[in-house]
Each structure stands twice: as structure tokens, then as C-alpha cells.
Design a protein around this motif. Sequence first.
Motif: not given
Lengths: 108, 114
Positions: A36, A43, A45, B93, B95, B103-105
Motif C-alpha cells: 500500500y 489516503r 491506497q 476501509a 471493500s 481496500q479503500y481507505f
Amino acid sequence: AQRVTQPEKLLSVFKGAPVELKCNYSYSGSPELFWYVQYSRQRLQLLLRHISRESIKGFTADLNKGETSFHLKKPFAQEEDSAMYYCALRSTGNQFYFGTGTSLTVIP
Amino acid sequence: GAGVSQSPSNKVTEKGKDVELRCDPISGHTALYWYRQRLGQGLEFLIYFQGNSAPDKSGLPSDRFSAERTGESVSTLTIQRTQQEDSAVYLCASSLALQTYEQYFGPGTRLTVT
């Protein structure tokens, strides 16, 4: 116990130089590993995952089960690569374990 | 569409008070995760939801921590009787599904316990 280790807190390289961010893991099962990235004021990602064996933004990472490593590499660093990089492992129980991160600075 | 949102963005509270942190996942995402990041440390996995269910709560640091999710949407992380060691950034997060890896935070909530 599951653990992800990123030995370098800070890493600086010159633009155009190769870069390698180290990640080692310990896990008793078959690991799923990810990188990540967090750019300044953005943010966290997903950068890439080992299953897809893809190259994203010129970065690649190979899972080495013998050395329990998942190092992130790029042959020619660019200034826009400066960011915080986290290695992560997903367990079979769907828990994620993140390393402490490596702050990469690419010097112009 | 909109990404994951979290509120508040910053919270300062006195030791001993309860706090509630909120996460709004991306619409349609069935999986939701909570993490804690203390200063200078990595992300510490707290809990995940599949739909409204949290199959494994063992990552929660103590019984002062609880989390719930309703309507396969918003989730709240509650910390009771806050302590100074609870000071951290709390990240959420989501998903699309547990089986999807990305995963999108959210932007995180910075909690400071004084």
C-alpha cells in the motif's frame, strides 16, 4: 504469530536510481501479500498485490517464500514516487497485518 | 461516487470519557475494516465486518472497544473510558467483498485523549 517487518523507516534515493523497499513476513500458512502507498496529503491506497504479479507505476514485487520476503522494486525512481509505503499480509482469517512503513524520498 | 468518509476528522477528549467514531463506507461495499495507527507505528488491525456481522473481535485491544455496523452501511467504533494510550489515528476501509483485495481507505479520525 503473523508479523510483517519493514526494516527501513526512511529511504532516500536519487532520481533515476533503482529503489528497493524491503518487506519480510512470518506466517504459518500461505500468505497473501500487498503493498500500500500513501502520498502526501492523500489516503492510503493499494499499490499492488502478489497474486496479480502486475507492475504498477513501474513497481514490481516478487513473493519469495524461501526468504519470506516481498520486496518492492523499481528500476528507475521518479520524484513522484516519494511517499510512505506499507507492506501488508492478509491471513486466512481475513485479518490484515501491516508493517510500520518506509518513507521513501526521491532526491531530484 | 464518494469514497469512504469518516467523522469526526479530529477529536480531543478527556481521559475517562466515551467517544464514538463513525465510518461511512463506499455504497455497495459489504466488507468494512477498522485499524488503529499510533504515532510512528504501522496500522493495527482491529476488526472487520462482513455485512453487519463481525466474525472475529479478537483484534480489539480491550473490552473498552466495541464496534457495530447497521444496514450494511455505516459503522461506529466506540471507545469507553478513554485512556491516553488510545490516542491514535483510527482508519476505516471498505471493500466490495471480503474476497476482493482492494481496500479503500477513509481519511481517518485523529483521536487525542488528554
